[in-house]
Design a protein around this motif. Structure first.
Motif, short mmCIF file in Angstrom:
data_model
loop_
_atom_site.label_atom_id
_atom_site.label_comp_id
_atom_site.label_asym_id
_atom_site.label_seq_id
_atom_site.Cartn_x
_atom_site.Cartn_y
_atom_site.Cartn_z
N PHE A 84 -5.55 -4.90 8.49
CA PHE A 84 -5.27 -4.54 7.10
C PHE A 84 -3.90 -3.90 6.92
CE2 PHE A 84 -9.87 -4.04 7.87
CZ PHE A 84 -10.33 -5.06 7.05
N LYS A 85 -3.31 -4.18 5.75
CA LYS A 85 -2.10 -3.47 5.33
C LYS A 85 -2.45 -2.06 4.91
CE LYS A 85 0.36 -7.54 3.53
NZ LYS A 85 0.91 -8.15 2.29
N SER A 86 -3.59 -1.91 4.25
CA SER A 86 -4.01 -0.59 3.81
C SER A 86 -5.54 -0.52 3.75
CB SER A 86 -3.43 -0.25 2.44
OG SER A 86 -3.99 -1.06 1.43
N VAL A 87 -6.05 0.68 4.02
CA VAL A 87 -7.48 0.98 3.89
C VAL A 87 -7.58 2.28 3.10
CG1 VAL A 87 -9.64 1.52 5.08
CG2 VAL A 87 -8.03 -0.12 6.09
N SER A 88 -8.22 2.24 1.96
CA SER A 88 -8.30 3.42 1.10
C SER A 88 -9.17 4.50 1.73
CB SER A 88 -8.89 3.04 -0.26
OG SER A 88 -10.28 2.75 -0.14
N SER A 89 -9.02 5.71 1.24
CA SER A 89 -9.96 6.76 1.60
C SER A 89 -11.33 6.35 1.06
CB SER A 89 -9.54 8.09 0.98
OG SER A 89 -8.29 8.50 1.51
N LEU B 6 -8.34 1.09 10.71
CA LEU B 6 -6.90 0.89 10.59
C LEU B 6 -6.30 0.38 11.90
CD1 LEU B 6 -5.86 4.00 8.47
CD2 LEU B 6 -5.41 1.61 7.86
N ARG C 253 -12.56 5.46 9.54
CA ARG C 253 -11.43 4.87 8.81
C ARG C 253 -10.24 4.69 9.75
NH1 ARG C 253 -6.88 6.91 6.19
NH2 ARG C 253 -6.08 5.53 4.54
N ASP C 254 -9.99 5.67 10.63
CA ASP C 254 -8.89 5.55 11.59
C ASP C 254 -9.11 4.36 12.53
OD1 ASP C 254 -7.67 7.76 10.51
OD2 ASP C 254 -8.43 9.17 12.02
N LYS D 205 -3.99 -8.12 6.07
CA LYS D 205 -2.75 -8.77 6.52
C LYS D 205 -3.01 -10.27 6.62
CE LYS D 205 -1.17 -4.92 9.42
NZ LYS D 205 -0.87 -4.51 10.83
N ASP E 266 -11.63 0.27 -0.21
CA ASP E 266 -10.78 -0.78 -0.77
C ASP E 266 -9.74 -1.15 0.29
OD1 ASP E 266 -11.88 -0.94 -3.41
OD2 ASP E 266 -10.97 1.01 -3.81
N VAL E 267 -9.69 -2.44 0.64
CA VAL E 267 -8.79 -2.87 1.72
C VAL E 267 -7.89 -4.01 1.24
CG1 VAL E 267 -10.47 -2.23 3.49
CG2 VAL E 267 -10.45 -4.57 2.62
#
Length: 298
Positions: free
Chosen positions: A156-161, A151, A147-148, A182, A178-179
């Motif tokens: 992406f603006k956000s990447v869920s756990s 990112l 996940r790191d 950008k 869930d992503v």
């Protein structure tokens, strides 16, 4: 009873005799067969050597149920600490005829990896950065690291756990992210001041230019000093995180004509740098890369 509980013997019998006014206690034991080999079953792609090495001390020694149970508990706890959250040793069986210690293990296997919310980013350029793959043994530590990495790609603006969903078979899991992407194009405007000099700049970032996953960043700079305007400052930087999307080698090409502010002997100096730079980088670990660059500058 205490001797039997040591686990080395299949039977222990005791009897006493009285001879010459002496009480003699005799104990007859039947020692377990020795362990000659170790075999691990139901591994998936889990490394057999990792399990075998933990039980190696039992080879060429009598089979001991007590010690093996303690080792089993230790191995399960150790591997769970290493991120194999679903690892279990279901059964340890000793084949007397073969002298073989049979260890039956189970673990969760990654059935699929799903990214919900993808629009312009191809899933393949995300999965290639991950340690967790389809068919690999599930590991929560690797998944956090994956996940790191996703990112850090900057898409992406956000990447869920990650969410874990039960797969189509008993020991299978699906990993779901869930992503929110950008925008693939970004334009920035800005003004900077250095003493009596003003700098204005326009920056344009565009992704997926020539191939999927590449990026091109263009920046032009305007200098305003004592009424004169200089529009000749610029920089272009083109990047490929994987060369041609085939080789795990980064590629970067730069073309620039920029001013650099330097301090030499406590005196501020301005120098004009014009040139080009091409580089290839080979990543070895997440924070270490070998880079070879070719630079031409005036």
């Amino acid at each position: 009873e205490a001797i039997y509980k040591t686990g080395y013997f299949s039977s222990v019998t005791a009897f006493s005799l009285i001879t010459n006014n002496r009480h003699v206690l005799s104990i007859s034991v039947k020692e377990n067969h020795s362990v000659r080999s170790i075999k691990v079953y139901n591994l998936g792609d889990f490394e057999e050597d990792l399990i075998v090495s933990e039980f190696e001390d039992f080879k060429e020694k009598p089979f001991n149920t007590v010690s093996i149970f303690e080792k089993k508990e230790h191995v399960v706890a150790f591997l769970k600490e290493k991120g194999f959250d679903f690892f279990e040793i279901y059964r340890v069986q000793f084949d007397k005829q073969l002298g073989q210690l049979k260890i039956y293990v189970g673990n969760a296997v990654v059935e699929d990896i799903v990214f919900k919310g993808l629009e312009g980013v191809d899933q393949s350029i995300l999965v290639r950065e991950m340690k967790q793959k389809k068919g690999s043994v599930f590991n929560s530590i690797f998944l956090r690291q994956d996940r790191d990495r996703i990112l850090k790609l900057g898409y992406f603006k956000s990447v869920s756990s990650p969410k874990l969903v039960k797969g189509s078979e008993k020991n299978n899991v699906k990993i779901v992210f869930d992503v929110i992407e950008k925008k693939s194009r970004k334009v920035s405007l800005g003004i900077e001041q250095d003493r009596e000099v003003y700098f204005g700049f326009v920056s344009h970032l565009r992704k997926h230019v020539l191939i999927h996953s590449d990026s091109l960043k263009m920046k032009s700079q305007m200098k305003l000093f004592e009424g004169d305007v200089d529009l000749e400052r610029y920089s272009l930087i083109y990047n490929q995180p994987w060369f041609l999307n085939k080789y795990r080698t980064t590629f970067s090409a730069q073309l620039y004509n920029v001013e650099k502010q330097e301090v030499v002997n406590n005196v501020h100096a301005t120098s004009l740098r014009r040139g080009s730079r091409i580089s290839f980088g080979i990543p070895f670990w997440d924070y270490f890369m070998f880079e070879n660059a070719f630079k031409n500058e005036k």
